[in-house]
Design a protein around this motif. Structure first.
Motif, PDB file in Angstrom:
ATOM      1  N   LEU A 241       0.828  -1.207   0.000  1.00 42.72           N
ATOM      2  CA  LEU A 241       0.000   0.000   0.000  1.00 42.72           C
ATOM      3  C   LEU A 241       0.861   1.255   0.000  1.00 42.72           C
ATOM      4  O   LEU A 241       0.587   2.223  -0.718  1.00 42.72           O
ATOM      5  N   PHE A 271      -7.443  -5.661  -2.351  1.00 44.65           N
ATOM      6  CA  PHE A 271      -7.431  -4.191  -2.292  1.00 44.65           C
ATOM      7  C   PHE A 271      -6.004  -3.671  -2.193  1.00 44.65           C
ATOM      8  O   PHE A 271      -5.698  -2.575  -2.684  1.00 44.65           O
ATOM      9  N   THR A 272      -5.117  -4.444  -1.568  1.00 46.91           N
ATOM     10  CA  THR A 272      -3.715  -4.043  -1.480  1.00 46.91           C
ATOM     11  C   THR A 272      -3.090  -3.972  -2.866  1.00 46.91           C
ATOM     12  O   THR A 272      -2.297  -3.070  -3.158  1.00 46.91           O
ATOM     13  N   ILE A 274      -4.683  -3.293  -5.616  1.00 46.48           N
ATOM     14  CA  ILE A 274      -5.235  -2.091  -6.245  1.00 46.48           C
ATOM     15  C   ILE A 274      -4.472  -0.868  -5.771  1.00 46.48           C
ATOM     16  O   ILE A 274      -4.123   0.023  -6.566  1.00 46.48           O
ATOM     17  N   GLY A 275      -4.197  -0.803  -4.454  1.00 47.74           N
ATOM     18  CA  GLY A 275      -3.473   0.337  -3.916  1.00 47.74           C
ATOM     19  C   GLY A 275      -2.053   0.428  -4.435  1.00 47.74           C
ATOM     20  O   GLY A 275      -1.539   1.526  -4.701  1.00 47.74           O
ATOM     21  N   GLU A 276      -1.395  -0.716  -4.608  1.00 46.53           N
ATOM     22  CA  GLU A 276      -0.018  -0.708  -5.092  1.00 46.53           C
ATOM     23  C   GLU A 276       0.060  -0.277  -6.551  1.00 46.53           C
ATOM     24  O   GLU A 276       0.949   0.486  -6.940  1.00 46.53           O
ATOM     25  N   TRP A 278      -2.510   1.264  -8.440  1.00 47.44           N
ATOM     26  CA  TRP A 278      -3.258   2.470  -8.800  1.00 47.44           C
ATOM     27  C   TRP A 278      -3.096   3.599  -7.795  1.00 47.44           C
ATOM     28  O   TRP A 278      -3.633   4.689  -8.004  1.00 47.44           O
ATOM     29  N   TYR A 280      -3.043   5.971  -4.237  1.00 48.34           N
ATOM     30  CA  TYR A 280      -4.053   6.583  -3.372  1.00 48.34           C
ATOM     31  C   TYR A 280      -5.307   6.959  -4.164  1.00 48.34           C
ATOM     32  O   TYR A 280      -6.430   6.758  -3.705  1.00 48.34           O
ATOM     33  N   CYS A 283      -7.371   3.870  -4.823  1.00 50.06           N
ATOM     34  CA  CYS A 283      -8.038   3.425  -3.595  1.00 50.06           C
ATOM     35  C   CYS A 283      -9.265   4.273  -3.289  1.00 50.06           C
ATOM     36  O   CYS A 283     -10.330   3.746  -2.945  1.00 50.06           O
ATOM     37  N   ILE A 287     -13.152   3.037  -3.024  1.00 53.06           N
ATOM     38  CA  ILE A 287     -13.915   3.297  -1.801  1.00 53.06           C
ATOM     39  C   ILE A 287     -15.153   4.134  -2.107  1.00 53.06           C
ATOM     40  O   ILE A 287     -16.229   3.911  -1.535  1.00 53.06           O
ATOM     41  N   LEU A 328     -11.251  -3.713   4.264  1.00 53.41           N
ATOM     42  CA  LEU A 328     -10.380  -2.552   4.114  1.00 53.41           C
ATOM     43  C   LEU A 328      -9.594  -2.293   5.396  1.00 53.41           C
ATOM     44  O   LEU A 328      -8.400  -1.962   5.349  1.00 53.41           O
ATOM     45  N   MET A 332      -5.266  -2.760   5.917  1.00 51.83           N
ATOM     46  CA  MET A 332      -4.518  -1.587   6.363  1.00 51.83           C
ATOM     47  C   MET A 332      -3.977  -1.745   7.774  1.00 51.83           C
ATOM     48  O   MET A 332      -3.349  -0.840   8.310  1.00 51.83           O
TER      49      MET A 332
END
Length: 380
Positions: A241, A271-272, A274-276, A278, A280, A283, A287, A328, A332
């Motif tokens: 993330l 989701f991790t 996606i964060g890596e 794409w 912030y 994410c 959300i 989520l 995190m």
């Protein structure tokens, strides 16, 4: 059956089709699209590994959702008892002949298909409690004796799921039930009396947890104590993330995900990824999409004139919200890792199909939102 589908003679098939909340359907399809893109990346660019099977399941689920949307409240109330009973039977079978995975018995094989009954139990509980509370006025909710039977209805699947053991899903099922109690008119003082002992039971509950569940809690508090063992998953998740930054490392270029440092990247930690890849911005976009689905569900619940539809819509919306919030928070590091998937994005058949069935119930509440509560409603 045909008579039940014609319970509203002035509401023909085309009229019902027009009354479906197509904006909500679009949001659900967009979320499934996000899942396809993320799972394609999780498979290293191989769609056949995760993405294609998932989108095929979604197509089937989409058809099922639209079909369920036509079911009138009267039919759903009649089906609630057998659906709930069937879910309890499945949960019992899991304890007797369930498939063991990661220290728990959570799956059973039905006609060659691995099915997780705890997912289905959430929807069954929503239907059952909505049917029960529809015949109980807000004034009657002030009488504690009127809450005994619905409390048993709620606790039975919670206990069976906890015995698998599946602490995360059990807590979610209990929270869904509690939210429906509150929405049906449960008094604040009653909620306080029931919730007051919970903080004092923490030590007792911890002492009776399985070793791997205790390890998850200890890892949550001090993940750095075992960075290559119990703390590995959450540490890698935080690294992934953080490495995404504002805009991400680029699609199919996430170092932690593509080099397989990130565990369970197609399920719990999707989701991790996606964060890596794409960042912030990605994410926040996901959300925002999840939040729109929750808000749309709550809006449909508030617009229902009948108590049953309102409670069903609220219960399904709460189910979706709790799963999103738990996943989520988990990736995190805000709560212990509990194996909770991200709806319609994480890879898995049971979670997706039961969620789509639940969305069908939500749309049914919206399609039949103007139907008033029947007089002298009988439970059977």
């Amino acid at each position: 059956m045909r008579r039940l589908l014609r319970s509203e003679p002035d509401l023909h098939i085309l009229s019902r089709l027009w009354r479906i909340n197509w904006f909500f359907v679009l949001l659900v399809c967009l979320l499934a699209g996000v899942g396809y893109v993320a799972l394609y990346s999780a498979g290293g660019g191989n769609a056949k590994l995760f993405a294609t099977p998932q989108i095929i399941r979604f197509g089937f689920g989409l058809i099922m959702m639209l079909c369920v949307a036509f079911f009138p409240p009267k039919m759903l109330r009649m089906l609630s008892v057998p659906i709930y009973g069937f879910s309890i039977i499945l949960l019992t079978l899991v304890l007797k002949m369930g498939h063991v995975g990661k220290g728990a018995e959570r799956w059973i094989n039905l006609a060659g298909f691995q099915f997780q009954p705890s997912e289905f139990a959430k929807i069954a509980l929503v239907l059952m409690l909505a049917t029960w509370f529809q015949r109980v006025s807000r004034k009657e909710m002030g009488n504690p004796l009127r809450l005994i039977i619905p409390a048993i209805i709620t606790l039975l699947p919670v206990i069976l799921v906890l015995k698998e053991p599946n602490l995360g899903t059990g807590a979610i099922i209990g929270t869904i039930g509690a939210s429906l109690f509150f929405a049906a008119g449960m008094r604040w003082w009653q909620i306080f009396i029931l919730a007051a002992p919970i903080p004092f039971l923490g030590k007792f509950i911890y002492a009776h947890l399985h070793d791997y569940q205790k390890a998850r809690i200890d890892t949550f508090l001090h993940p750095e104590h075992d960075p290559l063992g119990a703390g590995y998953n959450i540490i890698q998740s935080k690294i992934a993330l953080g490495s995404g930054g504002m805009w991400g490392e680029g699609y199919l270029h996430g170092s932690q995900g593509q080099l397989n440092f990130l565990p369970e990247k197609q399920t719990d930690f999707i989701f991790t990824m996606i964060g890596e890849e794409w960042g912030y911005v990605g994410c926040i976009a996901v959300i925002a999409l999840l939040s729109l689905i929750v808000l749309s569900g709550m809006f449909m619940a508030l617009r229902c004139r009948n108590r049953f539809g309102r409670l069903v819509a609220l219960g399904i919306s709460m189910d979706f919200f709790l799963y999103c919030a738990a996943n989520l928070s988990m990736v995190m590091g805000a709560i212990p890792v509990g194996g909770v998937p991200l709806p319609l994005i994480s890879y898995g058949g049971s979670a997706m199909l039961t969620m789509m069935f639940g969305f069908g119930l939500l749309l049914s509440s919206w399609v039949h939102r103007d139907e008033p509560d029947p007089e002298n409603t009988k439970f059977f």
